[in-house]
Design a protein around this motif. Structure first.
Motif, mmCIF file in Angstrom:
data_model
loop_
_atom_site.group_PDB
_atom_site.id
_atom_site.type_symbol
_atom_site.label_atom_id
_atom_site.label_comp_id
_atom_site.label_asym_id
_atom_site.label_seq_id
_atom_site.Cartn_x
_atom_site.Cartn_y
_atom_site.Cartn_z
ATOM 1 N N LYS A 189 0.825 -1.201 0.000
ATOM 2 C CA LYS A 189 0.000 0.000 0.000
ATOM 3 C C LYS A 189 0.865 1.260 0.000
ATOM 4 C CE LYS A 189 -3.501 2.389 2.787
ATOM 5 N NZ LYS A 189 -4.294 2.338 4.030
ATOM 6 N N SER A 190 1.992 1.208 0.702
ATOM 7 C CA SER A 190 2.832 2.401 0.865
ATOM 8 C C SER A 190 3.624 2.758 -0.387
ATOM 9 C CB SER A 190 3.802 2.204 2.035
ATOM 10 O OG SER A 190 4.600 1.036 1.815
ATOM 11 N N THR A 191 3.984 1.745 -1.187
ATOM 12 C CA THR A 191 4.867 2.006 -2.331
ATOM 13 C C THR A 191 4.170 1.900 -3.678
ATOM 14 O OG1 THR A 191 5.574 -0.314 -2.367
ATOM 15 C CG2 THR A 191 6.900 1.229 -1.063
ATOM 16 N N GLY A 192 3.015 1.264 -3.725
ATOM 17 C CA GLY A 192 2.296 1.131 -4.980
ATOM 18 C C GLY A 192 3.030 0.235 -5.965
ATOM 19 N N VAL A 193 2.702 0.375 -7.244
ATOM 20 C CA VAL A 193 3.348 -0.417 -8.289
ATOM 21 C C VAL A 193 3.525 0.458 -9.520
ATOM 22 C CG1 VAL A 193 1.173 -1.326 -9.209
ATOM 23 C CG2 VAL A 193 3.292 -2.595 -9.576
ATOM 24 N N GLN A 194 4.649 0.263 -10.201
ATOM 25 C CA GLN A 194 4.953 1.073 -11.381
ATOM 26 C C GLN A 194 4.607 0.314 -12.661
ATOM 27 O OE1 GLN A 194 8.415 3.653 -11.449
ATOM 28 N NE2 GLN A 194 8.997 2.875 -13.470
ATOM 29 N N PHE A 195 4.010 1.042 -13.605
ATOM 30 C CA PHE A 195 3.705 0.517 -14.939
ATOM 31 C C PHE A 195 4.662 1.145 -15.942
ATOM 32 C CE2 PHE A 195 0.017 -0.702 -12.712
ATOM 33 C CZ PHE A 195 -0.663 -1.657 -13.461
ATOM 34 N N ASN A 196 5.081 0.328 -16.920
ATOM 35 C CA ASN A 196 5.964 0.798 -17.988
ATOM 36 C C ASN A 196 5.427 0.303 -19.321
ATOM 37 O OD1 ASN A 196 8.277 1.919 -16.287
ATOM 38 N ND2 ASN A 196 8.176 -0.189 -15.546
ATOM 39 N N LEU A 197 5.208 1.249 -20.250
ATOM 40 C CA LEU A 197 4.661 0.912 -21.566
ATOM 41 C C LEU A 197 5.408 1.670 -22.648
ATOM 42 C CD1 LEU A 197 1.901 1.627 -19.551
ATOM 43 C CD2 LEU A 197 0.951 0.148 -21.304
ATOM 44 N N GLN A 198 5.406 1.105 -23.841
ATOM 45 C CA GLN A 198 5.992 1.764 -25.006
ATOM 46 C C GLN A 198 4.924 2.034 -26.049
ATOM 47 O OE1 GLN A 198 9.104 -0.987 -26.158
ATOM 48 N NE2 GLN A 198 10.673 0.172 -25.065
ATOM 49 N N ASN A 199 5.182 3.064 -26.853
ATOM 50 C CA ASN A 199 4.326 3.421 -27.996
ATOM 51 C C ASN A 199 2.944 3.901 -27.595
ATOM 52 O OD1 ASN A 199 6.483 2.461 -29.596
ATOM 53 N ND2 ASN A 199 5.615 0.405 -29.645
ATOM 54 N N VAL A 200 2.814 4.474 -26.419
ATOM 55 C CA VAL A 200 1.539 5.064 -26.019
ATOM 56 C C VAL A 200 1.411 6.422 -26.709
ATOM 57 C CG1 VAL A 200 0.135 5.897 -24.097
ATOM 58 C CG2 VAL A 200 1.639 3.914 -23.777
ATOM 59 N N PRO A 201 0.311 6.682 -27.437
ATOM 60 C CA PRO A 201 0.158 7.978 -28.108
ATOM 61 C C PRO A 201 0.298 9.137 -27.128
ATOM 62 C CG PRO A 201 -1.488 6.437 -28.889
ATOM 63 C CD PRO A 201 -0.792 5.757 -27.755
#
Length: 325
Positions: free
Chosen positions: A255-267
């Motif tokens: 809960k304290s740190t969350g989670v990171q998302f990483n994506l490529q080619n997002v407009p």
């Protein structure tokens, strides 16, 4: 090696759909003038064959016509669809199977209602009348976040593989036609291009064929790998967006740190937000870009098991199970 395989598959996919200079928008525009009630499959097939000059355009026309004019038959959903044949020889059995497919294609055309078998059979019938090689592919289809990590899902769907310019492409014309509100058992007609000549790696996030040769990718090697993926929605599919992480459909997060998302080619103009099922409101994200990778973090206010949906411009794009500690 998997990253390399993804790039190779994507390159072949783009070459087939774009490298020949095909104007699929032109095909879609022409289909708006087509009759909704042709008298026969032969009439429709002949018109498409005469109006378009190559197989990719013809297959797109078949896909678009069926998606626009055939509704999902919610009243038939869940009812047994058993067909039995009496026969004396294998040749007689094959002839009866062939006639059944022909009859089902015509029935789908006339009633303009079908389940997935009717959609995929009509698609195959029209392709074959134009001498385009096409197979019906039965298998497992996932659509719900609750189905993530479930390895006991039955074979419950059918789609098509079609051969164009020597390469097999994947098509799901049933899902192209729209969506079902299962709470009311009501079908909503809403055409989508997301399931036409799909990148096999994206297609395999929701489709697992009974015969795994129709995956057309080496990135999925078991039912467990298939089941462990997040659920992609049509606003993610077909956009050439690559999900770098998290690639597993179940996320364990603090809960304290969350989670990171990483994506490529997002407009560049994409507004991203997220919503946990147990929380009342969703949240917009503050993203940052480094090189060609867009990143953002999400946080939950509640500990425990939950479902998470990532939104692109207000539309669902990716679904996850989440365990917050």
């Amino acid at each position: 090696m998997r990253f390399f395989k993804y790039i190779l598959t994507l390159t072949l996919f783009l070459a087939l759909t774009k490298g020949y200079g095909q104007d699929l928008d032109k095909v879609d525009r022409m289909l708006s003038n087509y009759p909704a009630n042709p008298s026969s499959t032969e009439e429709l097939a002949n018109r498409i064959k005469n109006d378009f000059s190559n197989d990719l355009e013809r297959v797109r026309a078949i896909y678009k016509w069926i998606a626009l004019h055939v509704a999902y038959d919610t009243k038939a959903l869940g009812k047994p669809q058993r067909v039995r044949f009496s026969y004396r020889t294998l040749a007689e059995l094959e002839a009866k199977k062939k006639q059944f497919r022909k009859d089902l294609a015509l029935q789908t055309l006339k009633k303009r209602k079908a389940l997935c078998e009717g959609y995929s059979t009509l698609f195959q019938n029209l392709c074959q009348q134009m001498n385009i090689e096409c197979e019906i592919v039965p298998g497992i289809a996932r659509r719900l976040i609750s189905e993530i990590d479930r390895q006991n899902l039955p074979s419950n769907h059918a789609w098509n593989a079609v051969k164009i310019n020597g390469k097999w492409l994947l098509v799901d014309v049933t899902w192209a036609a729209g969506w079902v509100d299962y709470s009311k058992m009501k079908f909503h007609q809403e055409f989508s291009s997301a399931y036409f000549a799909s990148d096999p790696n994206e297609f395999a996030m929701k489709h697992l064929p009974d015969d795994q040769k129709w995956l057309l990718t080496d990135n999925i090697n078991s039912k467990a790998e298939f089941a462990s993926q997040p659920i992609p929605y049509k606003y993610f599919l077909g956009k050439n967006i690559k999900l770098l992480s998290p690639q597993k459909g179940t996320i364990n997060m603090l809960k304290s740190t969350g989670v990171q998302f990483n994506l490529q080619n997002v407009p560049a103009d994409t507004e991203i937000a997220y919503h946990f099922k147990r929380e009342k409101y969703g949240q917009k994200v503050k993203s940052f870009t480094k090189a060609d990778t867009l990143s953002f973090k999400i946080y939950s206010e509640l500990k425990g098991k939950d479902e998470l949906v990532i939104y692109f411009n207000g539309e669902p794009a990716l679904g996850y199970k989440v365990i917050v500690k």
